[in-house]
Design an enzyme around this catalytic site. Structure first.
Site, PDB file in Angstrom:
ATOM      1  CG  ASP A 127     -12.310  37.686   9.795  1.00 51.56           C
ATOM      2  OD1 ASP A 127     -11.622  38.215   8.922  1.00 51.56           O
ATOM      3  OD2 ASP A 127     -12.000  37.661  11.001  1.00 51.56           O
ATOM      4  CD  GLU A 283      -5.798  42.608  10.436  1.00 49.65           C
ATOM      5  OE1 GLU A 283      -5.371  42.294  11.539  1.00 49.65           O
ATOM      6  OE2 GLU A 283      -5.602  41.907   9.423  1.00 49.65           O
ATOM      7  CG  ASP A 351      -4.573  39.277  15.612  1.00 52.63           C
ATOM      8  OD1 ASP A 351      -4.709  38.046  15.680  1.00 52.63           O
ATOM      9  OD2 ASP A 351      -4.814  39.939  14.578  1.00 52.63           O
TER      10      ASP A 351
HETATM   11  O1  ISL Z   1      -1.190  39.269  15.150  1.00 47.30           O
HETATM   12  C1  ISL Z   1      -0.239  39.882  14.702  1.00 47.30           C
HETATM   13  C2  ISL Z   1       1.068  39.736  15.305  1.00 47.30           C
HETATM   14  O2  ISL Z   1       1.082  38.687  16.235  1.00 47.30           O
HETATM   15  C3  ISL Z   1      -0.437  40.833  13.586  1.00 47.30           C
HETATM   16  O3  ISL Z   1       0.719  41.258  13.026  1.00 47.30           O
HETATM   17  C4  ISL Z   1      -1.336  40.145  12.557  1.00 47.30           C
HETATM   18  O4  ISL Z   1      -0.679  39.065  11.997  1.00 47.30           O
HETATM   19  C5  ISL Z   1      -1.730  41.062  11.447  1.00 47.30           C
HETATM   20  O5  ISL Z   1      -2.376  42.110  12.055  1.00 47.30           O
HETATM   21  C6  ISL Z   1      -2.697  40.350  10.500  1.00 47.30           C
HETATM   22  O6  ISL Z   1      -3.679  39.729  11.241  1.00 47.30           O
HETATM   23  C7  ISL Z   1      -4.706  39.018  10.621  1.00 47.30           C
HETATM   24  O7  ISL Z   1      -4.220  38.049   9.708  1.00 47.30           O
HETATM   25  C8  ISL Z   1      -3.480  36.975  10.255  1.00 47.30           C
HETATM   26  C9  ISL Z   1      -4.204  36.309  11.426  1.00 47.30           C
HETATM   27  O8  ISL Z   1      -3.359  35.423  12.088  1.00 47.30           O
HETATM   28  C10 ISL Z   1      -4.695  37.336  12.420  1.00 47.30           C
HETATM   29  O9  ISL Z   1      -5.421  36.692  13.444  1.00 47.30           O
HETATM   30  C11 ISL Z   1      -5.546  38.311  11.669  1.00 47.30           C
HETATM   31  O10 ISL Z   1      -6.152  39.266  12.511  1.00 47.30           O
HETATM   32  C12 ISL Z   1      -3.285  35.994   9.146  1.00 47.30           C
HETATM   33  O11 ISL Z   1      -4.523  35.713   8.568  1.00 47.30           O
END
Ligand code: ISL
Length: 577
Positions: A127, A283, A351
């Site tokens: 990641d 992502e 998430d």
């Molecule tokens: O998890 C979300 C809402 O609760 C999503 O909007 C998420 O924040 C977004 O998809 C980005 O996610 C990624 O980056 C975030 C992290 O908290 C998430 O776990 C990760 O998948 C910040 O790094």
């Protein structure tokens, strides 16, 4: 059921299949790639296996479970971030990109884990969280310290003499604001996520070089892929002009796919991705098919794969979802990428709520059967399947009712924000109970001993009480368990390129219970039939769809009478046609 009729149909079809296999194989009209054929198993390292009794999963825990991972038949593992981090957002706030988080172990543990995966033929996906760092990263400490520090431009600063910056919405801020005023230099800094996660300034070539060097560091260590966290947001219009009111309701349109994103990706491709046998998945994929194509099409030389949010957006509220809506989204994305580009397929991740609680039925009666049906869906669609740890068992949402039970920064700050806005807190808590990210982060359920065999200490997040009924140990012994069904389904996909590359065509496009589609590759054709409901249902197969050999079925029999197929609740069948 008329068995003699069935047997007759099957024997004709088997003879027919045998004839087909005698013909010389046609040249494949697809481009085989290991990252298209691979099946990814996603592990939330904090919650998988704790080896030292501190209540937090760790790398040595994963090492202990490598044989289990191999036994699933998956060929890639994606771990959520394992770098040093103060853990405001469980590792998504990184303070050192070249070291392992203390709670997770050491670099030696990492090397051993990676070697252990490679010995078992499993590739590893790292990641990469570079839209932002932690505010405890040395870069940010320097950047914050004075306006003329050499690291100042590593982040986005807005000096207060320019007035208040235009509003920017934040995902995790307790006031929903992405600019944070810092009196030390009388300026604001930008944080799309929590206040402890300042956004890196990708306009600065030094920042980009730092990131590419970090990626090379891990590629040299032998990692096989990169999952680029929140990457669609890295490029920003740094004038920070005013955005239309309500822009936060379509955040990917306004924050995603910024003006220089493609330029950054080409640099990354030249410096890193093209130099190693690795793939990268972003992502997020913007807000249109064109956006997504511009990231992953084969002539772009940018990324190999993307995951979009439209699929996972379906059912993301207490109103749940309709099958038409679900099928519509997956079908549109499939057809938009039938010719070029490549996507991932998933129904859960760290998430999200648990797959079976969100898309299936987690009541004792239907939990296992609907879980098997959902895994059949993921593993029979085009795209690289991402299977989230515990979903091979049918792990479910946990039922928290008080905010004190939650750990996730999104939940805790969301609660504060809702309170200060005077929201209806009963509604808020109900929604959180269903949608909270902590649902998908509870410890892996290994066995029926204390803490589900996850830890000897106090788990950082409670183990779901249903662990005595849902765990690996019990399911190992049961040939019909979710776990063993998952393994059979993985094997089936691995043995049949049609499930990876085959064309996809929906049957019954408006049916509200049954999602049925065909996959076809060269001469071969299969049908996938999924009853997404808890009611039995009879469908009449089209005249040209003659069911042949059944490849997999989550019930014992297939009730076929002529072209009338009687499906049990949540039944899933794949058969040759
Ligand atoms: O998890 C979300 C809402 O609760 C999503 O909007 C998420 O924040 C977004 O998809 C980005 O996610 C990624 O980056 C975030 C992290 O908290 C998430 O776990 C990760 O998948 C910040 O790094």
């Amino acid at each position: 059921m008329k068995w003699p009729v069935l047997i007759l149909i099957f024997s004709f079809l088997l003879i027919d299949c045998a004839k087909k296999t005698e013909q010389p194989p046609a040249e494949p009209d697809y481009e085989p790639k290991w990252w298209k054929e691979g099946i990814i198993y996603q592990i939330y390292p904090r919650s998988f296996k704790d080896s030292d009794g501190d209540g937090v999963g760790d790398l040595r825990g994963i090492i202990e479970k490598l044989d289990y991972i191999q036994s699933l038949g998956v060929d890639m593992v994606w771990l959520n971030p394992i770098y040093q981090s103060p853990n405001v957002d469980n590792g998504y706030d990184i303070s050192d990109y070249r070291n392992i988080m203390d709670e997770f172990g050491t670099m030696e543990d990492f090397d051993e884990m990676l070697a252990g995966m490679h010995e078992r033929g499993i590739r590893f996906v790292m990641d990469v969280v570079v839209n932002h760092s932690s505010n405890k990263h040395e870069w940010f400490k320097q950047s914050r310290s004075s306006r003329d520090n050499p690291y100042r431009d590593y982040y986005h600063w807005w000096p207060s003499e320019k007035g208040e910056p235009n509003y920017r919405w934040s995902f995790f801020d307790d006031k929903g604001e992405a600019w944070k005023y810092d009196s030390l230099t009388d300026s604001y800094y930008l944080h799309y996520f929590a206040v402890e996660q300042p956004d890196l300034n990708w306009e600065n070539p030094k920042v980009r070089q730092e990131v590419f060097d970090v990626m090379k560091f891990w590629a040299e260590k032998g990692v096989d892929g990169f999952r680029l966290d929140a990457f669609q947001y890295v490029s920003k219009d740094t004038t920070f002009a005013e955005l239309p009111e309500g822009f936060e309701n379509n955040i990917n349109k306004y924050y995603g796919m910024g003006p220089n994103l493609h330029g950054y990706l080409r640099e990354m491709y030249d410096q890193v991705l093209s130099q190693y046998d690795v793939f990268a998945v972003s992502e997020g994929a913007g807000s249109t098919f064109e956006d997504a194509h511009s990231l992953v099409d084969s002539d772009r030389d940018e990324l190999q794969m993307a995951y979009h949010f439209e699929g996972i957006g379906v059912g993301s509220s207490l109103d749940r979802y309709t099958l038409s809506e679900f099928r519509g989204i997956y079908s549109q994305w499939d057809s938009a990428f039938a010719e070029d580009g490549w996507l991932s397929i998933f129904l859960a991740n760290h998430d999200q709520p648990r797959m079976v609680s969100k898309y299936g039925d987690d009541s004792p009666e239907f939990r296992a059967i609907s879980n098997k049906m959902l895994n059949t869906f993921i593993l029979s669609m085009r795209g690289t399947p991402y299977c989230y740890y515990g979903d091979e068992l049918g792990m479910t949402n946990i039922d928290f009712d008080s905010i004190d039970q939650y750990q996730d920064v999104a939940a805790l700050n969301g609660y504060k924000k809702a309170m200060s806005e005077g929201a209806d807190m009963d509604d808020f808590m109900q929604e959180l109970n269903f949608m909270s990210r902590d649902n998908g982060r509870t410890p892996m359920q290994w066995d029926a001993t204390k803490n589900a065999g996850f830890s000897d200490g106090v788990p950082w997040l409670p183990v779901n009480e249903n662990y005595t009924e849902i765990n690996v140990d019990l399911q190992e012994e049961d040939k019909e368990s979710c776990l063993n069904y998952f393994r059979r389904m993985v094997k089936l996909r691995k043995a049949n390129p049609i499930l990876v590359y085959g064309d996809y065509k929906v049957i019954f496009p408006k049916h509200e219970q049954v999602y049925a589609f065909t996959r076809s590759l060269g001469e071969q054709q299969v049908i996938v039939l999924l009853n997404f409901s808890s009611e039995p249902v009879t469908v009449t197969l089209p005249d040209n769809v003659l069911m042949g050999e059944v490849w997999i079925n989550n019930y014992k029999g297939v009730k076929l009478d002529g072209q009338a197929l009687n499906m049990e609740p949540y039944q899933s069948i794949i058969a040759e046609i």
